[in-house]
Design a protein around this motif. Structure first.
Motif, PDB file in Angstrom:
ATOM      1  N   GLY A   1      -3.786   5.417  -7.188  1.00 14.59           N
ATOM      2  CA  GLY A   1      -3.240   4.879  -5.956  1.00 14.59           C
ATOM      3  C   GLY A   1      -1.730   4.692  -6.024  1.00 14.59           C
TER       4      GLY A   1
ATOM      5  N   ALA B   1      -1.260  -4.598  -5.082  1.00 14.48           N
ATOM      6  CA  ALA B   1      -2.278  -3.637  -4.646  1.00 14.48           C
ATOM      7  C   ALA B   1      -3.201  -4.187  -3.568  1.00 14.48           C
ATOM      8  CB  ALA B   1      -3.113  -3.186  -5.842  1.00 14.48           C
TER       9      ALA B   1
ATOM     10  N   PRO C   1      -2.554  -2.220   0.592  1.00 18.00           N
ATOM     11  CA  PRO C   1      -2.320  -0.770   0.614  1.00 18.00           C
ATOM     12  C   PRO C   1      -1.675  -0.322   1.920  1.00 18.00           C
ATOM     13  CG  PRO C   1      -4.656  -1.279   0.926  1.00 18.00           C
ATOM     14  CD  PRO C   1      -3.991  -2.565   0.531  1.00 18.00           C
ATOM     15  N   ARG C   2      -0.701   0.553   1.783  1.00 17.32           N
ATOM     16  CA  ARG C   2       0.063   1.134   2.888  1.00 17.32           C
ATOM     17  C   ARG C   2       0.948   0.120   3.603  1.00 17.32           C
ATOM     18  NH1 ARG C   2      -0.213   6.083   4.340  1.00 17.32           N
ATOM     19  NH2 ARG C   2       0.531   5.541   6.412  1.00 17.32           N
TER      20      ARG C   2
ATOM     21  N   GLU D   1       2.463  -2.200   1.201  1.00 20.26           N
ATOM     22  CA  GLU D   1       2.914  -2.861  -0.021  1.00 20.26           C
ATOM     23  C   GLU D   1       4.405  -3.172   0.003  1.00 20.26           C
ATOM     24  OE1 GLU D   1       3.392   1.422  -0.250  1.00 20.26           O
ATOM     25  OE2 GLU D   1       1.515   0.279  -0.098  1.00 20.26           O
TER      26      GLU D   1
ATOM     27  N   SER E   1      -3.673  -4.142   6.426  1.00 21.11           N
ATOM     28  CA  SER E   1      -2.827  -4.802   5.438  1.00 21.11           C
ATOM     29  C   SER E   1      -1.743  -5.626   6.121  1.00 21.11           C
ATOM     30  CB  SER E   1      -2.184  -3.762   4.515  1.00 21.11           C
ATOM     31  OG  SER E   1      -3.138  -3.174   3.674  1.00 21.11           O
TER      32      SER E   1
END
Length: 297
Positions: A69, A173, A176-177, A179, A220
């Motif tokens: 990832g 983590a 995600p996307r 961060e 997120s």
């Protein structure tokens, strides 16, 4: 070999033909004391074999065969970098030839700056320049944190910063996307960012929209808002931003059905001036001609 001052961290997973242009834009830089750290995240499209043919001691390829990832790879890059400064780079984008030189000058001349971000020119799927994008307008002023929570602090792949800063503030983590947004919200008030209004990066955005990826980024985004916004902005503003994000998640699938989702994302940024249009066309052609040792011209 002399120790490089700048490490360019470029994680990739199945980037296809875009990776070649990204690499050529690095070799086209006016500043040449860099190392390129190419970190594969489980590609199976021939990209690893392609970059393995590069014959330049400044290029390091990490290929462990695993898919860990993006967040794990970004933190890994900070740990493995040799340079005092670390520059972000995405595998489907391009750097302006003066990017490293201009950002490094700020970091060397202003010791209390942690991160230097730039504006960007947005490219469509065919590589045509279509708009200008600058995040500094969201992040400066008394309502800067609200703008960062809503839009983000920086165009993430444009940043260059001190490696020590990245090591002290790893990506999380859990987001995600998003961060990068979580990172800069978490460190807001501690991180000193300098913005360059010149578009020193070419961001390939429109034409490659992956709906599930954007829905994940919106999820997120809402986790970030619930964690940070109430304490910083109050519940009224926090809920306003939360439901704004939720409405985008609900709207996007419908736009896809109607075939309007690309137009929705194309609204980002402002139209290019004639000067920027001419510059972008000229620079992109220059990058295409940049030689890479081990690759055919």
């Amino acid at each position: 070999m002399r120790q490089p001052l700048v490490t360019i961290g470029l994680p990739f997973k199945n980037p296809g033909r875009w990776l070649e242009e990204a690499v050529r834009s690095i070799f086209a830089q006016t500043y040449q004391e860099w190392e390129l750290l190419l970190v594969d995240d489980g590609s199976d499209d021939g990209s690893v074999e392609r970059v393995a043919r590069i014959r330049d001691m400044r290029v390091r390829l990490l290929h462990d065969g695993a898919h860990r990832g993006l967040v794990a790879r970004l933190n890994q890059i900070a740990q493995l970098a040799s340079g005092e400064y670390l520059a972000r780079m995405d595998a489907d984008d391009l750097m302006h030839p003066e990017r490293l030189q201009r950002q490094l000058a700020v970091l060397e001349q202003v010791p209390d700056v942690d991160i230097v971000a730039t504006a960007a020119i947005v490219l469509d799927a065919m590589g045509k320049p279509i708009s200008y994008w600058d995040f500094s307008q969201h992040a400066v002023g008394p309502k800067g944190l609200q703008g960062v929570l809503k839009w983000g602090a920086v165009i993430h792949p444009t940043i260059m910063g001190r490696r020590s800063w990245f090591l002290a503030h790893p990506y999380d983590a859990q987001y995600p996307r998003a961060e990068d947004r979580e990172l800069f919200v978490r460190t807001w008030g501690q991180t000193r960012i300098r913005y360059l209004s010149e578009p020193l990066y070419f961001y390939r955005f429109v034409g490659g929209v992956r709906v599930q990826a954007f829905l994940e980024s919106y999820r997120s985004e809402r986790k970030i808002l619930l964690r940070y916004a109430p304490a910083q902005l109050g519940w009224v503003s926090a809920l306003g931003l939360y439901f704004r994000s939720l409405s985008k998640s609900m709207l996007l699938p419908g736009l896809v059905v109607l075939g309007q989702h690309q137009r929705f994302f194309a609204r980002k940024g402002i139209s290019l001036t004639a000067e920027y249009q001419e510059m972008a066309t000229r620079v992109l052609a220059q990058i295409q001609r940049a030689p890479v040792p081990g690759w055919p011209a």
